[in-house]
Design a protein around this motif. Structure first.
Motif, mmCIF file in Angstrom:
data_model
loop_
_atom_site.group_PDB
_atom_site.id
_atom_site.type_symbol
_atom_site.label_atom_id
_atom_site.label_comp_id
_atom_site.label_asym_id
_atom_site.label_seq_id
_atom_site.Cartn_x
_atom_site.Cartn_y
_atom_site.Cartn_z
ATOM 1 N N ARG A 99 -6.081 6.647 12.733
ATOM 2 C CA ARG A 99 -6.737 6.907 11.444
ATOM 3 C C ARG A 99 -5.689 7.248 10.394
ATOM 4 N NH1 ARG A 99 -12.152 7.227 11.691
ATOM 5 N NH2 ARG A 99 -13.006 7.180 13.793
ATOM 6 N N TYR A 100 -5.813 6.590 9.238
ATOM 7 C CA TYR A 100 -4.852 6.765 8.153
ATOM 8 C C TYR A 100 -5.573 7.111 6.852
ATOM 9 C CZ TYR A 100 -1.476 4.207 11.050
ATOM 10 O OH TYR A 100 -0.635 3.801 12.054
ATOM 11 N N VAL A 101 -4.878 7.816 5.985
ATOM 12 C CA VAL A 101 -5.290 7.943 4.593
ATOM 13 C C VAL A 101 -4.216 7.241 3.768
ATOM 14 C CG1 VAL A 101 -6.645 10.052 4.838
ATOM 15 C CG2 VAL A 101 -4.217 10.223 4.319
ATOM 16 N N ALA A 102 -4.650 6.665 2.667
ATOM 17 C CA ALA A 102 -3.745 5.950 1.778
ATOM 18 C C ALA A 102 -4.163 6.259 0.352
ATOM 19 C CB ALA A 102 -3.825 4.445 2.032
ATOM 20 N N SER A 103 -3.280 5.971 -0.585
ATOM 21 C CA SER A 103 -3.651 6.206 -1.974
ATOM 22 C C SER A 103 -4.897 5.388 -2.290
ATOM 23 C CB SER A 103 -2.500 5.830 -2.897
ATOM 24 O OG SER A 103 -2.115 4.491 -2.686
ATOM 25 N N GLY A 104 -5.946 6.072 -2.641
ATOM 26 C CA GLY A 104 -7.188 5.407 -3.019
ATOM 27 C C GLY A 104 -8.111 5.048 -1.873
ATOM 28 N N GLY A 105 -7.855 5.484 -0.642
ATOM 29 C CA GLY A 105 -8.772 5.134 0.431
ATOM 30 C C GLY A 105 -8.318 5.628 1.789
ATOM 31 N N HIS A 106 -8.996 5.124 2.786
ATOM 32 C CA HIS A 106 -8.668 5.446 4.175
ATOM 33 C C HIS A 106 -8.935 4.211 5.025
ATOM 34 C CE1 HIS A 106 -13.033 6.000 4.132
ATOM 35 N NE2 HIS A 106 -12.979 5.686 5.404
ATOM 36 N N PHE A 107 -8.324 4.159 6.213
ATOM 37 C CA PHE A 107 -8.613 3.054 7.111
ATOM 38 C C PHE A 107 -8.318 3.454 8.543
ATOM 39 C CE2 PHE A 107 -4.220 2.434 5.876
ATOM 40 C CZ PHE A 107 -3.573 1.934 6.996
ATOM 41 N N VAL A 108 -8.872 2.670 9.468
ATOM 42 C CA VAL A 108 -8.713 2.881 10.899
ATOM 43 C C VAL A 108 -8.210 1.582 11.511
ATOM 44 C CG1 VAL A 108 -9.923 3.370 13.065
ATOM 45 C CG2 VAL A 108 -10.637 4.516 10.969
ATOM 46 N N ILE A 109 -7.238 1.696 12.408
ATOM 47 C CA ILE A 109 -6.824 0.563 13.239
ATOM 48 C C ILE A 109 -7.372 0.859 14.625
ATOM 49 C CG2 ILE A 109 -4.924 -0.749 14.241
ATOM 50 C CD1 ILE A 109 -3.196 0.206 11.876
ATOM 51 N N ARG A 110 -8.140 -0.062 15.164
ATOM 52 C CA ARG A 110 -8.744 0.119 16.479
ATOM 53 C C ARG A 110 -8.319 -1.025 17.383
ATOM 54 N NH1 ARG A 110 -13.514 0.580 14.686
ATOM 55 N NH2 ARG A 110 -13.395 2.825 14.505
ATOM 56 N N MET A 148 0.851 -1.156 0.000
ATOM 57 C CA MET A 148 0.000 0.000 0.000
ATOM 58 C C MET A 148 0.909 1.235 0.000
ATOM 59 S SD MET A 148 -3.227 0.690 2.569
ATOM 60 C CE MET A 148 -2.559 -0.504 3.666
ATOM 61 N N GLU A 149 0.711 2.121 -0.944
ATOM 62 C CA GLU A 149 1.544 3.305 -1.106
ATOM 63 C C GLU A 149 0.921 4.528 -0.445
ATOM 64 O OE1 GLU A 149 4.517 3.462 -2.743
ATOM 65 O OE2 GLU A 149 4.423 1.291 -3.012
ATOM 66 N N GLY A 150 1.771 5.450 -0.032
ATOM 67 C CA GLY A 150 1.314 6.752 0.432
ATOM 68 C C GLY A 150 0.451 6.740 1.675
ATOM 69 N N VAL A 151 0.781 5.925 2.656
ATOM 70 C CA VAL A 151 -0.010 5.838 3.880
ATOM 71 C C VAL A 151 0.434 6.941 4.837
ATOM 72 C CG1 VAL A 151 -0.618 4.405 5.865
ATOM 73 C CG2 VAL A 151 -0.342 3.366 3.609
ATOM 74 N N ILE A 152 -0.531 7.727 5.327
ATOM 75 C CA ILE A 152 -0.239 8.835 6.230
ATOM 76 C C ILE A 152 -1.145 8.738 7.447
ATOM 77 C CG2 ILE A 152 -0.238 11.352 6.502
ATOM 78 C CD1 ILE A 152 0.094 11.490 3.422
ATOM 79 N N LEU A 153 -0.551 8.775 8.640
ATOM 80 C CA LEU A 153 -1.317 8.808 9.885
ATOM 81 C C LEU A 153 -1.903 10.211 10.037
ATOM 82 C CD1 LEU A 153 -2.143 7.530 12.640
ATOM 83 C CD2 LEU A 153 0.032 8.394 13.530
ATOM 84 N N VAL A 154 -3.231 10.295 10.175
ATOM 85 C CA VAL A 154 -3.866 11.615 10.284
ATOM 86 C C VAL A 154 -4.364 11.925 11.683
ATOM 87 C CG1 VAL A 154 -4.439 11.834 7.849
ATOM 88 C CG2 VAL A 154 -6.064 10.733 9.389
ATOM 89 N N SER A 155 -4.643 10.908 12.498
ATOM 90 C CA SER A 155 -5.055 11.199 13.871
ATOM 91 C C SER A 155 -4.916 9.973 14.752
ATOM 92 C CB SER A 155 -6.500 11.712 13.927
ATOM 93 O OG SER A 155 -7.421 10.676 13.663
ATOM 94 N N VAL A 156 -4.728 10.253 16.037
ATOM 95 C CA VAL A 156 -4.691 9.228 17.076
ATOM 96 C C VAL A 156 -5.712 9.651 18.109
ATOM 97 C CG1 VAL A 156 -3.306 8.111 18.865
ATOM 98 C CG2 VAL A 156 -2.239 8.775 16.692
ATOM 99 N N GLN A 157 -6.628 8.748 18.440
ATOM 100 C CA GLN A 157 -7.665 9.075 19.415
ATOM 101 C C GLN A 157 -7.724 8.004 20.492
ATOM 102 O OE1 GLN A 157 -11.215 9.304 17.025
ATOM 103 N NE2 GLN A 157 -10.870 11.441 16.551
ATOM 104 N N HIS A 158 -7.882 8.457 21.715
ATOM 105 C CA HIS A 158 -8.158 7.561 22.827
ATOM 106 C C HIS A 158 -9.654 7.698 23.093
ATOM 107 C CE1 HIS A 158 -3.921 6.846 23.798
ATOM 108 N NE2 HIS A 158 -3.759 8.082 23.368
ATOM 109 N N ALA A 159 -10.447 6.835 22.445
ATOM 110 C CA ALA A 159 -11.899 6.942 22.544
ATOM 111 C C ALA A 159 -12.376 6.757 23.980
ATOM 112 C CB ALA A 159 -12.573 5.936 21.620
#
Length: 109
Positions: A20-31, A1-12
């Motif tokens: 929360r990450y953005v990547a080329s062609g999409g976004h994803f969250v690791i929880r 996966m190319e161009g992955v950028i961490l955009v936020s860290v939250q302690h819910a």
């Protein structure tokens, strides 16, 4: 996966962290969520709108749900924690994310 950028860290809450990450062609969250003695967790999905796959994440069993609209959800549990990767990434990319986690969170390590 190319161009992955961490955009936020939250302690819910004290027992949950979201990356929360953005990547080329999409976004994803690791929880990551501490189960705190809970023994089960699950996901809701429309069986007409999704395919469910039983997968291995390291040495842990997991579930990969691929929705027709392009949304992917990977879930597994290890050492008292529930982990989720979800977003608009390719299923094979979601399966690669756990490999990139450090030793303390990586499944089966």
């Amino acid at each position: 996966m190319e161009g992955v950028i961490l955009v936020s860290v939250q302690h819910a809450e004290a027992q949950q962290v979201e990356l929360r990450y953005v990547a080329s062609g999409g976004h994803f969250v690791i929880r990551e969520r501490w189960l705190n003695g809970q023994t089960a967790f699950g996901s809701l999905y429309d069986t007409d709108d999704a395919r469910v796959h039983r997968v291995s994440v390291g040495r842990s069993p997991g579930t990969l749900i691929v929705h027709k609209a392009g949304y992917v959800q990977l879930t597994w549990a290890i050492r008292g924690y529930a982990l989720t990767v979800e977003g608009t990434i390719e299923p094979q990319d979601a399966l690669r994310v756990p490999e990139s986690l450090g030793p303390s969170a990586a499944p089966g390590r």
